[in-house]
Design an enzyme around this catalytic site. Structure first.
Site, PDB file in Angstrom:
ATOM      1  N   GLU A 139       0.275   3.578   1.815  1.00  0.00           N
ATOM      2  CA  GLU A 139       0.385   3.960   3.235  1.00  0.00           C
ATOM      3  C   GLU A 139       1.770   3.605   3.780  1.00  0.00           C
ATOM      4  O   GLU A 139       2.171   4.114   4.822  1.00  0.00           O
ATOM      5  CB  GLU A 139      -0.684   3.249   4.062  1.00  0.00           C
ATOM      6  N   SER A 148       0.822  -1.211   0.000  1.00  0.00           N
ATOM      7  CA  SER A 148       0.000   0.000   0.000  1.00  0.00           C
ATOM      8  C   SER A 148       0.853   1.257   0.000  1.00  0.00           C
ATOM      9  O   SER A 148       1.960   1.274   0.574  1.00  0.00           O
ATOM     10  CB  SER A 148      -0.860  -0.009   1.260  1.00  0.00           C
ATOM     11  N   TYR A 200      -1.427   0.156  10.621  1.00  0.00           N
ATOM     12  CA  TYR A 200      -1.807  -0.413   9.319  1.00  0.00           C
ATOM     13  C   TYR A 200      -0.613  -0.318   8.360  1.00  0.00           C
ATOM     14  O   TYR A 200      -0.228  -1.301   7.734  1.00  0.00           O
ATOM     15  CB  TYR A 200      -3.023   0.338   8.734  1.00  0.00           C
TER      16      TYR A 200
HETATM   17  N1  GDD Z   1     -12.242   7.423   6.222  1.00  0.00           N
HETATM   18  C1  GDD Z   1     -12.334   8.755   6.372  1.00  0.00           C
HETATM   19  N2  GDD Z   1     -13.466   9.275   6.926  1.00  0.00           N
HETATM   20  N3  GDD Z   1     -11.303   9.520   5.953  1.00  0.00           N
HETATM   21  C2  GDD Z   1     -11.434  10.855   6.098  1.00  0.00           C
HETATM   22  C3  GDD Z   1     -12.580  11.458   6.633  1.00  0.00           C
HETATM   23  C4  GDD Z   1     -13.642  10.631   7.084  1.00  0.00           C
HETATM   24  O1  GDD Z   1     -14.679  11.088   7.572  1.00  0.00           O
HETATM   25  N4  GDD Z   1     -12.404  12.815   6.599  1.00  0.00           N
HETATM   26  C5  GDD Z   1     -11.207  13.034   6.056  1.00  0.00           C
HETATM   27  N5  GDD Z   1     -10.606  11.868   5.751  1.00  0.00           N
HETATM   28  C6  GDD Z   1      -9.255  11.699   5.155  1.00  0.00           C
HETATM   29  C7  GDD Z   1      -8.335  10.772   5.954  1.00  0.00           C
HETATM   30  O2  GDD Z   1      -7.773  11.472   7.088  1.00  0.00           O
HETATM   31  C8  GDD Z   1      -7.316  10.439   4.868  1.00  0.00           C
HETATM   32  O3  GDD Z   1      -6.330  11.453   4.798  1.00  0.00           O
HETATM   33  C9  GDD Z   1      -8.111  10.464   3.570  1.00  0.00           C
HETATM   34  O4  GDD Z   1      -9.375  11.090   3.898  1.00  0.00           O
HETATM   35  C10 GDD Z   1      -8.392   9.092   2.958  1.00  0.00           C
HETATM   36  O5  GDD Z   1      -8.901   8.230   3.945  1.00  0.00           O
HETATM   37  P1  GDD Z   1      -9.488   6.774   3.571  1.00  0.00           P
HETATM   38  O6  GDD Z   1     -10.465   6.883   2.468  1.00  0.00           O
HETATM   39  O7  GDD Z   1      -9.942   6.149   4.845  1.00  0.00           O
HETATM   40  O8  GDD Z   1      -8.252   5.996   2.930  1.00  0.00           O
HETATM   41  P2  GDD Z   1      -6.712   5.915   3.360  1.00  0.00           P
HETATM   42  O9  GDD Z   1      -5.945   6.804   2.421  1.00  0.00           O
HETATM   43  O10 GDD Z   1      -6.537   6.111   4.816  1.00  0.00           O
HETATM   44  O11 GDD Z   1      -6.365   4.394   3.053  1.00  0.00           O
HETATM   45  C11 GDD Z   1      -6.831   3.731   1.876  1.00  0.00           C
HETATM   46  O12 GDD Z   1      -5.832   3.755   0.883  1.00  0.00           O
HETATM   47  C12 GDD Z   1      -4.656   3.001   1.187  1.00  0.00           C
HETATM   48  C13 GDD Z   1      -3.703   3.168   0.004  1.00  0.00           C
HETATM   49  O13 GDD Z   1      -3.053   4.385   0.117  1.00  0.00           O
HETATM   50  C14 GDD Z   1      -7.226   2.321   2.269  1.00  0.00           C
HETATM   51  O14 GDD Z   1      -7.863   1.696   1.159  1.00  0.00           O
HETATM   52  C15 GDD Z   1      -6.006   1.497   2.624  1.00  0.00           C
HETATM   53  O15 GDD Z   1      -6.404   0.142   2.881  1.00  0.00           O
HETATM   54  C16 GDD Z   1      -5.020   1.556   1.454  1.00  0.00           C
HETATM   55  O16 GDD Z   1      -3.881   0.803   1.723  1.00  0.00           O
END
Ligand code: GDD
Length: 337
Positions: A134, A132, A156
């Site tokens: 991440e 990822s 994670y």
């Molecule tokens: N989930 C979530 N909910 N994220 C929020 C929110 C909210 O209400 N508000 C802002 N965010 C911001 C998070 O702080 C983060 O910076 C961004 O939105 C994306 O969050 P997510 O959609 O939860 O995804 P992620 O980037 O943390 O992780 C995803 O992508 C990775 C690859 O880069 C996941 O799919 C991981 O499993 C994956 O590895």
């Protein structure tokens, strides 16, 4: 059920967004497709196997737990796959702050069990690990490529670095054909509701349907490189078709803030996000990944892989799908001004 000569693929995490797209893709390529699922999923197919509805009769599911080597070994021994795609994980970054221990246990041990079972039972099997972006975390350079140093910002991310290194070590120590995909964020109408993109597009649909007038969100300034999941699973397959295993960044090469996603999603439905989005400090993470932007040149050069769906088309597809789910006319505008 299956012809003898077909290649066999085993997918962990087959019930998820990526697993379901990958299973469909591999069926289209003529594979015999097997999936590892939790026993509860088999007992509650209506909810937990919903993404597999269209292909349920064409795949074979096996109950096993990523917390039990014995159960994984047994499935691998029964299936004897030619290709193994290890996608299963606790994949919600926020949750990893609430329960660090179970994220590390499930993700690291689960990957180790999968690798060990493949090595012990079918050492010629090709292995894909779902790494990822991440792992880059507090990235030291922009854009990030396969040589960028990892600096994960959550358990994670740490668990994914461990899985990445385990896979590389099995490749170097035991000659396993193991490849790591370093996938940047990838979305679709099948995305889980807890992730920000789906939370936003389902929130827009609820507003359009008159079911809600507020959407609470955390950090709107984080930047992500968002692509379409359907295209990203093709890259997984391409990695396993190469003579030599390797590690590949899979990304669009474009980055957008969460705010841009929100603005576009509401804008496509003719709405101003400022009228609906409320900040919620509880939704900020203790350590944030501020900017992710991938350089997928190696994938382009060696795999011939490139993304096809642009940012606006992705947001539009998700908004339209969520509106349809609520039975409302999306009224998506042709272009946001
Ligand atoms: N989930 C979530 N909910 N994220 C929020 C929110 C909210 O209400 N508000 C802002 N965010 C911001 C998070 O702080 C983060 O910076 C961004 O939105 C994306 O969050 P997510 O959609 O939860 O995804 P992620 O980037 O943390 O992780 C995803 O992508 C990775 C690859 O880069 C996941 O799919 C991981 O499993 C994956 O590895």
């Amino acid at each position: 059920m299956f012809a003898m000569s077909q290649s066999k693929a085993l997918i962990s995490g087959i019930t998820g967004q990526d697993g379901s797209y990958l299973a469909e893709f591999l069926l289209g390529k003529g594979y015999e497709v097997h999936g590892i699922v939790r026993r509860v999923a088999i007992e509650d197919p209506e909810h937990r196997l919903a993404r597999l509805d269209a292909i349920r009769s064409r795949i074979k599911l096996h109950a096993a737990s990523l917390e039990s080597y014995a159960s994984i070994h047994q499935v691998v021994a029964n299936v004897r796959p030619d290709e193994c795609y290890h996608l299963a994980a606790q994949s919600f970054v926020s949750y990893s702050f609430d329960d660090e221990f179970s994220t590390l246990n499930a993700n690291i041990n689960g990957t180790h069990y999968m690798l060990a079972a493949v090595k012990n039972v079918v050492p010629q099997c090709r292995f894909y690990f779902a790494g990822s972006s991440e792992m880059f975390g507090k990235a030291e350079e922009v854009p990030q490529n396969e040589r960028t140093r990892f600096h994960p910002r959550s358990t994670y991310g740490i668990s994914k670095v461990a899985g990445f290194e385990l896979t590389r070590n099995y490749r170097e120590a035991y000659g396993l054909h193991g490849s790591n995909g370093i996938l940047f964020n990838h979305e679709s109408p099948r995305r889980g509701y807890e992730f920000v993109t789906r939370k936003i597009t389902s929130g827009v649909a609820r507003v359009v349907a008159g079911r809600s007038s507020e959407l609470r969100l955390g950090n709107l300034d984080a930047k992500r490189d968002w692509g379409h999941a359907r295209e990203y699973v093709e890259a997984m397959w391409l990695m396993l078709q190469q003579e030599q295993p390797d590690d590949y960044v899979i990304a669009t090469g474009e980055t957008h803030t969460v705010r841009e996603f929100v603005e576009l999603a509401f804008g496509l439905a003719g709405l101003n996000y400022r009228d609906y989005v409320a900040p919620d400090p509880e939704l900020f993470r203790p350590a944030e990944v501020n900017v992710l932007l991938g350089d997928a040149s190696r994938a382009k050069e060696k795999l011939g892989w490139s993304p096809r769906t642009g940012f606006e088309a992705l947001v539009r597809e998700m908004v339209e799908a969520d509106c349809r789910l609520l039975g409302v006319e999306p009224k998506v505008r042709a272009r946001v001004g």
